[in-house]
Structure formats: structure tokens, C-alpha cells
Enzyme design. Structure first.
Site, mmCIF file in Angstrom:
data_model
loop_
_atom_site.group_PDB
_atom_site.id
_atom_site.type_symbol
_atom_site.label_atom_id
_atom_site.label_comp_id
_atom_site.label_asym_id
_atom_site.label_seq_id
_atom_site.Cartn_x
_atom_site.Cartn_y
_atom_site.Cartn_z
ATOM 1 C CE LYS A 1 -4.024 -1.840 -0.237
ATOM 2 N NZ LYS A 1 -4.811 -1.656 -1.483
ATOM 3 N N PRO B 1 -8.944 4.316 3.794
ATOM 4 C CG PRO B 1 -10.138 2.642 2.678
ATOM 5 C CD PRO B 1 -9.092 3.694 2.476
ATOM 6 C CG LEU C 1 -11.985 -3.939 9.332
ATOM 7 C CD1 LEU C 1 -11.107 -4.888 8.520
ATOM 8 C CD2 LEU C 1 -12.320 -4.543 10.695
#
Length: 355
Positions: free
Chosen positions: A159, A182, A184
Site C-alpha cells: 500500500k 480507509p 477496516l
């Protein structure tokens, strides 16, 4: 109905489905990419388009090849890049996860830049690109933070590297970029699908855990993630910014307590006792997934979405609502057995879930 067309990559994904719904509800024309037109499960997306009267089409393009991307971005004013590599299990070599994430992101951005019509790309990154590998775990992390790749696992690394590659690419382009990070992602499923982000809720409902490990999650509703993408696209000054989207973090035991209060009366035996570290350590010797989670035991996921709320006007739902909606639809679509089947629906079944 607007004539503005938006490309959504990875159209069959959990977040992507809600993003497509958000766009169609607001009158945008949508083109979605799928890896294989012949096998893609898009019936639930076509149903949304029919219900909203919106324009929806699909093209074939995968992150691993250039084929199809020029056609995918043709005539689009915006791109929402949600597609991400999805290797089966945990790869033995972390580059099997990192390289496709970076290469796929750059492939989408190159096509968008070459199209000449795309003004802004909204990219789905993750809070995993922000919260991991820091020496201090008691600090509230913001968009100014990046996970320390020297101390992070393969997924957070992927990421970080993919998002940093995106920012480096647009630095000398006229293309605008906004990233959504975002936590979870929970909330209602749109159809029967097994999503990794829903595993916490699924395992608790399915009775697969004897006790609850001390793991911490910054929960966000999938519908609110979709709204954040729309706000990031429509807000002029959002260009060049990252936005964390999450509610205050919860321990897994708190998630279990919410589920027990809502679903316990329906026959679901949801554990709330804490799983001690030593027992999780023993399980980790046999299970690579548990071994990965062991590194997060007792570590809080502290992030703030104040920037998204202030600059985008983004307002998240309470995490409790997202947890219950996740449980409802996991049961509804048969991913978790329905223990409440009887002549009369339970109060939750009668209420339903807004999708």
C-alpha cells in the site's frame, strides 16, 4: 443525468460496488473494468443501474497487462482506482504482492494521463499505508504519516509503495490525484461474496474463534467510503490530498460485544473472552495468517479522520451500524448460516439493511 463518465477499476470489488452505486445515484455515467468479461459476476451491479436508471458498461482490463486500459479510460473525465492485486493466500515472496500493486497503479495512471480527457484520479489506498511499523504506537496518526516499510509486513508495504508511486507519477503530470485511506471496511454486502475485510465479523458469527484476540481496528462503513470518493472527486481543493476515512478504533472484543447484543438472541454464540497472547503465539506456529496477526496483538490503530470531515464535509456512520449491517448481510447471503430461520422473522430480519 449527467454526461460525465467515471471509470471505476476493479468493478466487482466490495468497495467498488458501493462506489458504482454512489455514482449512479448521483447521475454519473459509469464504466467499470473487470479482468474477464466472460466470467465477471456483475448481475448485482446491473441491478443497481436498472434501479437507478443509470448508464453502466464494462470493459476488460487487468492490472497485469496494458491491454484494454486505453479503451477503458477513453472519454472518461475521472478515474476511481480501486482495483488491487488479490493473491491466493500469503505469498512466499513479498514482491508477489508489492510489484503488481505498484505496476498496476502506474498502468492505470499512465493510461489516464495519455487519454487527454481525465482530470482527476481518486485512488483507494489504505490506513495500512499510514499506521504500521512506528516505534510509538500511542500516537494519533494523520495523513502526514507513512507506515515504516522497514518494519511493516508485505501488505502494508504494498500500500505504501503503490501510493507513493502514484504521487511520484502525478508530480510532473497535469493529472490531479486524491487518495482515500480507509480503515477496516465493514458494512452491507451487495451480493454473496467473501471479502477479507469482513473476516473479523464472519469468524465471530460463525463460531470459529474460541476467544477474541486483542486486535484493534479503525472501522469505516463501505457506504461512507463510497461517499468519500464522491466528495474527493467533486471538491475542487481536494486535489493533491490524502484523506483518512475511519471512525475511532475498536478492539475486536468490542466488535464481538456489538455482535453478541444484536445476534446472540438469534442463536449465534459469539465469544467475548479474551484470547491470551501465549495461546495465539502457539496457534501462530502452525498458521501463517495467525503469525501475521500476532505482530498486531495489543497494538492500537490510532488514526483521525478530522481532515476528511473538515475539508470534504465527510460524516461517517457509527461503527456499530456498520458492524450490524455486515452481520445482517453475511447471514442474508448465506456466508454465515442463518440460525434464525423460522416462521417469523427476528426483529433484525424484519428491519432489513439499507444498501
Amino acid at each position: 443525468m449527467t454526461d460525465v463518465r467515471v471509470l471505476v477499476t476493479g468493478a466487482t470489488g466490495f468497495i467498488a460496488g458501493h462506489c458504482i452505486n454512489e455514482l449512479l445515484q448521483h447521475g454519473y455515467a459509469v464504466r467499470g473494468t473487470v479482468r474477464d468479461l466472460a466470467t465477471a459476476d456483475v448481475a448485482h451491479l446491473r441491478a443497481i443501474a436498472e434501479r437507478t436508471g443509470g448508464s453502466l458498461e464494462f470493459v476488460q482490463a487487468g492490472l497485469g497487462a496494458d491491454a484494454g486500459w486505453a479503451e477503458a479510460v477513453d472519454g472518461c473525465e475521472h478515474v476511481w482506482h480501486l482495483a488491487s492485486p488479490n493473491p491466493a493466500g500469503l505469498p512466499a515472496d513479498e514482491d508477489e504482492l508489492i510489484r503488481p500493486a505498484v505496476d498496476g497503479t502506474l498502468r492505470v495512471l499512465r493510461a489516464a494521463a495519455a487519454a487527454g480527457t481525465v482530470r482527476r484520479v481518486v485512488m483507494t489506498s489504505s490506513s495500512d499505508a499510514i499506521v504500521h511499523g512506528h516505534e510509538r504506537t500511542d500516537v494519533l496518526r494523520t495523513e502526514a504519516d507513512w507506515s515504516n516499510v522497514e518494519r511493516a509486513a508485505a501488505y502494508p508495504k504494498s500500500k505504501v509503495y503503490a501510493e507513493r508511486a502514484a504521487w511520484a507519477f502525478v508530480a510532473d503530470q497535469r493529472l490531479e490525484l486524491v487518495t482515500i485511506n480507509p480503515g477496516l471496511v465493514l458494512g452491507p454486502l451487495l451480493h454473496a461474496e467473501q471479502k477479507a475485510s469482513m473476516e473479523v465479523v464472519r469468524q465471530l458469527l460463525a463460531g470459529g474463534l474460541p476467544a477474541v484476540p486483542r486486535l484493534n481496528y479503525a472501522v469505516v462503513d463501505v457506504r461512507d467510503v463510497a461517499t468519500a470518493h464522491l466528495l474527493a472527486m467533486e471538491t475542487p481543493h481536494a486535489a493533491g490530498n490524502r484523506y483518512i476515512c475511519a471512525t475511532p478504533s475498536l478492539w475486536m472484543g468490542e466488535i464481538a460485544t456489538v455482535l453478541k447484543a444484536e445476534f446472540g438472541a438469534r442463536g449465534y454464540r459469539i465469544p467475548t473472552r479474551r484470547l491470551p497472547y501465549w495461546l495465539m503465539w502457539l496457534a501462530a506456529r502452525r498458521d501463517p495468517a495467525v503469525r501475521l496477526a500476532l505482530g498486531y496483538y495489543g497494538v492500537p490503530a490510532l488514526v483521525t479522520a478530522e481532515k476528511a470531515q473538515r475539508e470534504l464535509g465527510w460524516t461517517p456512520r457509527p461503527a456499530t451500524e456498520s458492524i450490524i449491517a455486515a452481520g445482517d448481510t453475511l447471514i442474508r447471503y448465506g456466508i454465515v448460516p442463518d440460525k434464525g430461520r423460522s416462521g417469523n422473522p427476528t426483529p433484525t430480519q424484519a428491519r432489513g439493511t439499507t444498501v
